[in-house]
Design a protein around this motif. Structure first.
Motif, PDB file in Angstrom:
ATOM      1  N   THR A  47      44.939  41.248  41.537  1.00  0.00           N
ATOM      2  CA  THR A  47      46.059  41.184  42.460  1.00  0.00           C
ATOM      3  C   THR A  47      45.621  41.691  43.820  1.00  0.00           C
ATOM      4  N   ALA A  48      46.046  41.013  44.893  1.00  0.00           N
ATOM      5  CA  ALA A  48      45.657  41.420  46.242  1.00  0.00           C
ATOM      6  C   ALA A  48      46.794  41.187  47.234  1.00  0.00           C
ATOM      7  N   THR A  49      47.082  42.225  48.024  1.00  0.00           N
ATOM      8  CA  THR A  49      47.977  42.057  49.174  1.00  0.00           C
ATOM      9  C   THR A  49      47.171  41.976  50.469  1.00  0.00           C
ATOM     10  N   ALA A  50      45.909  42.405  50.417  1.00  0.00           N
ATOM     11  CA  ALA A  50      45.066  42.387  51.620  1.00  0.00           C
ATOM     12  C   ALA A  50      44.434  41.008  51.783  1.00  0.00           C
ATOM     13  N   VAL A  51      45.278  40.046  52.192  1.00  0.00           N
ATOM     14  CA  VAL A  51      44.892  38.643  52.381  1.00  0.00           C
ATOM     15  C   VAL A  51      45.504  38.188  53.707  1.00  0.00           C
ATOM     16  N   LEU A  93      53.047  39.019  36.318  1.00  0.00           N
ATOM     17  CA  LEU A  93      51.636  38.635  36.472  1.00  0.00           C
ATOM     18  C   LEU A  93      50.937  39.545  37.475  1.00  0.00           C
ATOM     19  N   SER A  94      51.652  39.920  38.538  1.00  0.00           N
ATOM     20  CA  SER A  94      51.071  40.812  39.543  1.00  0.00           C
ATOM     21  C   SER A  94      50.670  42.140  38.898  1.00  0.00           C
ATOM     22  N   ASN A  95      51.552  42.691  38.070  1.00  0.00           N
ATOM     23  CA  ASN A  95      51.228  43.966  37.414  1.00  0.00           C
ATOM     24  C   ASN A  95      50.044  43.819  36.460  1.00  0.00           C
ATOM     25  N   LEU A  96      50.009  42.687  35.746  1.00  0.00           N
ATOM     26  CA  LEU A  96      48.938  42.452  34.772  1.00  0.00           C
ATOM     27  C   LEU A  96      47.568  42.379  35.463  1.00  0.00           C
ATOM     28  N   PHE A  97      47.514  41.653  36.592  1.00  0.00           N
ATOM     29  CA  PHE A  97      46.237  41.485  37.304  1.00  0.00           C
ATOM     30  C   PHE A  97      45.933  42.669  38.224  1.00  0.00           C
ATOM     31  N   GLY A  98      46.863  43.597  38.358  1.00  0.00           N
ATOM     32  CA  GLY A  98      46.633  44.759  39.222  1.00  0.00           C
ATOM     33  C   GLY A  98      46.272  45.996  38.444  1.00  0.00           C
TER      34      GLY A  98
HETATM   35  C1  LIG Z   1      50.445  45.096  44.516  1.00  0.00           C
HETATM   36  C2  LIG Z   1      48.943  45.312  44.415  1.00  0.00           C
HETATM   37  C3  LIG Z   1      48.142  44.905  45.457  1.00  0.00           C
HETATM   38  C4  LIG Z   1      46.745  45.099  45.398  1.00  0.00           C
HETATM   39  N1  LIG Z   1      45.980  44.660  46.436  1.00  0.00           N
HETATM   40  C5  LIG Z   1      44.637  44.808  46.375  1.00  0.00           C
HETATM   41  C6  LIG Z   1      43.809  44.305  47.418  1.00  0.00           C
HETATM   42  O1  LIG Z   1      44.273  43.705  48.390  1.00  0.00           O
HETATM   43  N2  LIG Z   1      42.457  44.488  47.305  1.00  0.00           N
HETATM   44  C7  LIG Z   1      41.897  45.133  46.229  1.00  0.00           C
HETATM   45  O2  LIG Z   1      40.663  45.274  46.180  1.00  0.00           O
HETATM   46  N3  LIG Z   1      42.659  45.612  45.217  1.00  0.00           N
HETATM   47  C8  LIG Z   1      44.015  45.451  45.261  1.00  0.00           C
HETATM   48  N4  LIG Z   1      44.789  45.898  44.237  1.00  0.00           N
HETATM   49  C9  LIG Z   1      44.135  46.529  43.083  1.00  0.00           C
HETATM   50  C10 LIG Z   1      43.483  45.451  42.206  1.00  0.00           C
HETATM   51  O3  LIG Z   1      44.411  44.470  41.817  1.00  0.00           O
HETATM   52  C11 LIG Z   1      42.846  46.097  40.974  1.00  0.00           C
HETATM   53  O4  LIG Z   1      41.917  47.039  41.418  1.00  0.00           O
HETATM   54  C12 LIG Z   1      42.160  44.982  40.229  1.00  0.00           C
HETATM   55  O5  LIG Z   1      43.059  44.507  39.277  1.00  0.00           O
HETATM   56  C13 LIG Z   1      40.891  45.420  39.596  1.00  0.00           C
HETATM   57  O6  LIG Z   1      41.186  46.308  38.593  1.00  0.00           O
HETATM   58  P1  LIG Z   1      40.077  46.608  37.513  1.00  0.00           P
HETATM   59  O7  LIG Z   1      39.006  47.355  38.236  1.00  0.00           O
HETATM   60  O8  LIG Z   1      40.797  47.407  36.484  1.00  0.00           O
HETATM   61  O9  LIG Z   1      39.681  45.279  37.002  1.00  0.00           O
HETATM   62  C14 LIG Z   1      46.171  45.717  44.270  1.00  0.00           C
HETATM   63  C15 LIG Z   1      46.995  46.105  43.197  1.00  0.00           C
HETATM   64  C16 LIG Z   1      48.363  45.901  43.269  1.00  0.00           C
HETATM   65  C17 LIG Z   1      49.232  46.294  42.102  1.00  0.00           C
END
Ligand SMILES: Cc1cc2nc3c(=O)[nH]c(=O)nc-3n(C[C@H](O)[C@H](O)[C@H](O)COP(=O)(O)O)c2cc1C
Ligand SMILES: NC(=O)C1=CN([C@@H]2O[C@H](COP(=O)(O)OP(=O)(O)OC[C@H]3O[C@@H](n4cnc5c(N)ncnc54)[C@H](O)[C@@H]3O)[C@@H](O)[C@H]2O)C=CC1
Length: 176
Positions: A47-51, A93-98
Motif C-alpha cells: 500500500t502506498a500514499t506517496a504517489v 485491501l489497503s490494510n492487507l497490503f499495508g
Molecule cells: C495507508 C498506508 C499508506 C502507506 N504508504 C506507503 C508509502 O507510500 N510508501 C511506503 O514505502 N510504504 C507505505 N506504507 C507501508 C507499506 O504498505 C508497508 O510497509 C508494506 O506493506 C510493506 O510491508 P512489509 O515490509 O511487511 O511487507 C503505507 C501503509 C499504509 C497503511
C-alpha cells in the motif's frame, strides 16, 4: 526573528522531528494505491500514499518505497510495477497490503489481470498505471521510483478512497 538568507539556509538545523513531520503529514489528504509487481523474483505488492504525477511527456509518475520494506528487493529486481488506485469499497485491501501479511494472502483477497509489464492490475480499481521504472534515487529512508506509464485502465464514476487524519474517507464518484 531574523530570516535566513540564501547563503545561510543550507546550514540551518533540522528543527522538525520525525514524529512532528508525521503529525503534519497526517493533515495532507492522499489517494490510496496498491503498487504491484511480478516476475522472476516473485509477486509482491504494498500500500502506498506517496504517489504523485511527475510529467505527461513521457507520462511519468513517482512512487516512494521504504528501503526497509520486505518488498523492496522484488521491485528492484523487476524494474516494473503497476500503481492501482483504490475505490472506497477497497479499504480492507489497503490494510492487507499495508501490514505484515503474507504475500499470497494479500493477492488471494482480490482478482488480478495483466497488461504490458506483467505487473498485476487490480480488478475494480479506480485506475491502474502499468509502468516500467525508468530510474530511481534514494532520499533518507526511501527510494523514489520514477515510473514511465506504458498502459492505463480506468473505471468511471466509482467512489474514491482518501487517506486523511490517519483514517479512510470516501468521496462520491464523479465523471472525469
Ligand atoms: C495507508 C498506508 C499508506 C502507506 N504508504 C506507503 C508509502 O507510500 N510508501 C511506503 O514505502 N510504504 C507505505 N506504507 C507501508 C507499506 O504498505 C508497508 O510497509 C508494506 O506493506 C510493506 O510491508 P512489509 O515490509 O511487511 O511487507 C503505507 C501503509 C499504509 C497503511
Ligand atoms: N510514505 C510512507 O512510507 C508511508 C508509510 N506509512 C506506514 O503506515 C503506518 C501508519 O501510518 P499513519 O496511520 O498515517 O500514521 P503515522 O503517524 O505513522 O503517519 C502519518 C503520516 O506521515 C507520513 N509517514 C508515515 N510514515 C512515513 C515514513 N516512514 N516516511 C515518510 N512519511 C511517512 C504519511 O504521510 C502518513 O500518513 C506508518 O507508521 C508507516 O509505517 C503510511 C503512510 C505513508
Amino acid at each position: 526573528m531574523q530570516l535566513a538568507t540564501l547563503e545561510t539556509i543550507r546550514d540551518l538545523p533540522a528543527p522538525v522531528s520525525r514524529l512532528d513531520y508525521r503529525d503534519a503529514m497526517a493533515h495532507m489528504a492522499a489517494a490510496v494505491n496498491i503498487v504491484t509487481t511480478d516476475g522472476p523474483a516473485g509477486r509482491a505488492g504494498f500500500t502506498a500514499t506517496a504517489v504523485c504525477s511527475v510529467s505527461d511527456e513521457p507520462p511519468t509518475l513517482l512512487v516512494c518505497l521504504n528501503r526497509s520494506a520486505s518488498v523492496h528487493a522484488v521491485f528492484a529486481a523487476h524494474q516494473a510495477l503497476c500503481v492501482n488506485t483504490l475505490c472506497d469499497d477497497q479499504r480492507a485491501l489497503s490494510n492487507l497490503f499495508g501490514g505484515k501479511t503474507d504475500m499470497a494472502e494479500r493477492f488471494a483477497a482480490a482478482h488480478w489481470t495483466t497488461a504490458v509489464t506483467g505487473a498485476p492490475l487490480l480488478e475494480g480499481a479506480a485506475v491502474s498505471f502499468d509502468c516500467r521504472i525508468s530510474h530511481s534515487t534514494s532520499v533518507g529512508t526511501h527510494d523514489i521510483l520514477y515510473c514511465e506509464v506504458l498502459a492505463v485502465r480506468q473505471r468511471d464514476a466509482a467512489d474514491a478512497l482518501v487517506y486523511f487524519g490517519r483514517n479512510y474517507h470516501g468521496l462520491p464518484g464523479a465523471a472525469c
